[in-house]
Enzyme design. Structure first.
Site, PDB file in Angstrom:
ATOM      1  N   TYR A   1      40.332  26.608  38.655  1.00  0.00           N
ATOM      2  CA  TYR A   1      39.445  27.782  38.686  1.00  0.00           C
ATOM      3  C   TYR A   1      39.348  28.426  40.073  1.00  0.00           C
ATOM      4  O   TYR A   1      39.418  27.752  41.089  1.00  0.00           O
ATOM      5  CB  TYR A   1      38.040  27.387  38.199  1.00  0.00           C
ATOM      6  CG  TYR A   1      38.082  26.694  36.851  1.00  0.00           C
ATOM      7  CD1 TYR A   1      38.380  27.409  35.690  1.00  0.00           C
ATOM      8  CD2 TYR A   1      37.866  25.316  36.751  1.00  0.00           C
ATOM      9  CE1 TYR A   1      38.460  26.766  34.455  1.00  0.00           C
ATOM     10  CE2 TYR A   1      37.934  24.664  35.514  1.00  0.00           C
ATOM     11  CZ  TYR A   1      38.242  25.403  34.377  1.00  0.00           C
ATOM     12  OH  TYR A   1      38.327  24.782  33.164  1.00  0.00           O
ATOM     13  N   ASP A   2      39.184  29.768  40.043  1.00  0.00           N
ATOM     14  CA  ASP A   2      38.970  30.515  41.284  1.00  0.00           C
ATOM     15  C   ASP A   2      37.497  30.787  41.529  1.00  0.00           C
ATOM     16  O   ASP A   2      37.070  31.007  42.665  1.00  0.00           O
ATOM     17  CB  ASP A   2      39.679  31.880  41.193  1.00  0.00           C
ATOM     18  CG  ASP A   2      41.182  31.741  41.068  1.00  0.00           C
ATOM     19  OD1 ASP A   2      41.711  30.700  41.517  1.00  0.00           O
ATOM     20  OD2 ASP A   2      41.815  32.660  40.512  1.00  0.00           O
ATOM     21  N   VAL A   3      36.757  30.853  40.425  1.00  0.00           N
ATOM     22  CA  VAL A   3      35.348  31.245  40.504  1.00  0.00           C
ATOM     23  C   VAL A   3      34.476  30.192  39.827  1.00  0.00           C
ATOM     24  O   VAL A   3      34.795  29.734  38.723  1.00  0.00           O
ATOM     25  CB  VAL A   3      35.120  32.605  39.779  1.00  0.00           C
ATOM     26  CG1 VAL A   3      33.658  33.025  39.845  1.00  0.00           C
ATOM     27  CG2 VAL A   3      36.034  33.680  40.369  1.00  0.00           C
TER      28      VAL A   3
END
Lengths: 310, 310
Positions: B21-23
């Site tokens: 995940y990036d966020v």
């Protein structure tokens, strides 16, 4: 479902209706008066029924007044009544707590105090049955919640949560607040029974609706994931049993008169009374009576319409 | 339904989870802290994620605080954050009222004031969007109801019921009372829209539960015969849309972290995020995660368990 019979303007039908019953159970607010406004037909109709030797009983879900308060209210409006003729939801709840609970819930017997969310009427009726209580009108609970409250309540500290409380009783409380809901919730989570005098969602006054006892218990129901309280007002049959126990009447010769289908009319129908009469001076509309799920046997515009059968 | 993966103690699994995940969207109360108690793993975990160039967003249903209040709270606990990284339910509701309502409900456009049942956080966010309001923290509404109130409210008197009110917005209000519920009800009956910042039934604090915003709106829901408010906190997707609109992220590369299945986890699942992570430091139990109707993709005992993947 049958269609309710509209009595107004039909003298013979009204006379037949009155002759059919020995006992008339009256809802008060919305039938005899609205808020502080007495309907003009109420006093003469009650007089007419008394002259015909009918027994009248005033059945009210209003938990803020004791039976004696209610008798005084009736009297102040020109309606003579005795305390015995008045049945209120606070009285009904108190009877249950003092006489039934010790048998039905022996675990509560040792924790015999009641935490009250409500007004003085509840306190008076609890006291009349010798039940110790806290909360209620005590000004100590009419204040903002503090960080200290959170800590003490979360810890179940006996300095704030009385270990003898086995019942939470909620009625209409004009002074309900965040703190009282916190206390009630934590008592229930620690095993207290959740009772309500009644669960009427609204209170009619001045021709409009205001929060009723059911709206005061609604935050607790929400917090408890939908768990409803055991309730003692109409339409709960605990009240009908108490009334019948007192007067020993024949249910087939009794009629319930009320303005709400889901409380008054349902109360009479589920109690298998001989009749139910709806009036249009309160909550229900003509459509509710004619097309609703709960329909009275008869209906009139206002109680005073019965005077045509005098 | 699949079984959530328990990550604790499995370094590779945790590393894989973080890399995916990036966020990371964070619920705050019950995840980072409980009441005023900061969980020891919160600060290092956030630092670890920031070091890995992850975007963190603090998503809170707490309506009593504005975004700036929340940023200050985060800061006072040693968590650096910007106002833009904070999304609160009061902000989400205010955005809706100022930007969406004028199109979706043109009839409300002319009645542009909001009657608030809630604390200062709502007022601040309404003001930030230029929305006029009344009620809220105004001490004029922190008093007992009087017979005069009944009459004026029942009559819809413009001296008490402002004809410009087109919206009732209810959030968590530590000072909610009978009078405020009366006002809110009568505004709604006169056509105002019934909105709520959020409908969480409870508020976790000091390791226990207290009434949440949903319990404050419960009396109104009861009075309105079960009509629920339009709500803007999690799991409502209005908030997800606003967050996505701001950050333009890829939902498949975002993960929601929370302690409540019915708000946080549902929010992530219904928002079709790539992942959801449950923590056991708040409301939900292990059984809720493993056997409930709404299950996260992953769960850990506490947020700090993610540090094993640093």
């Amino acid at each position: 479902m049958s269609t309710p019979e509209y009595l107004k303007g039909n003298k013979d039908a009204i006379r037949g209706f009155i002759d059919k019953y020995d006992v008339f159970l009256f809802d008060c607010d919305g039938v005899l008066w609205s808020g502080d406004h007495l309907f003009p037909g109420s006093v003469p109709t009650l007089e007419m029924l008394r002259k015909k030797n009918k027994r009248v009983v005033f059945v009210t879900n209003n938990s803020t007044k004791s039976r004696e308060d209610y008798r005084k209210k009736l009297e102040s409006m020109g309606i003579p009544a005795t305390v015995e003729e008045v049945f209120g939801s606070s009285y009904s709840a108190s009877i249950y707590i003092s006489r039934i609970l010790p048998q039905s819930h022996p675990e509560v017997k040792k924790r015999n105090k009641v935490f009250v969310v409500g007004e003085a009427g509840i306190e008076t009726e609890l006291a009349s049955e010798g039940i110790p209580y806290l909360g209620g009108t005590d000004p100590a609970y009419r204040r903002d919640v503090t960080p200290e409250d959170y800590k003490l309540l979360a810890a179940g500290d006996p300095s704030v949560l009385d270990p003898d409380v086995g019942v939470v009783l909620v009625g209409l409380d004009f002074h309900f607040n965040y703190l009282k809901i916190c206390y009630a919730y934590h008592y229930i989570k620690r095993g207290a029974l959740f009772l309500a005098t009644n669960t009427d969602s609204t209170l009619p006054s001045a021709g409009a609706l205001f929060p009723g006892a059911g709206s005061v218990s609604a935050p607790l129901v929400k917090m408890l994931g939908g768990q409803e309280p055991m309730a003692f007002g109409k339409p709960n049959q605990a009240m009908m049993d108490a009334i019948e126990g007192k007067f020993q009447f024949d249910r087939s010769k009794a009629c319930m008169i009320g303005d709400r289908t889901n409380t008054d009319i349902r109360f009479g129908l589920e109690g298998k009374l001989g009749g139910t009469l709806g009036v249009l001076t309160g909550v229900a509309t003509k459509e509710d009576f004619l097309e609703g799920d709960v329909r009275p046997h008869y209906y009139v515009d206002e109680l005073g319409d019965l005077l045509e059968g005098a």
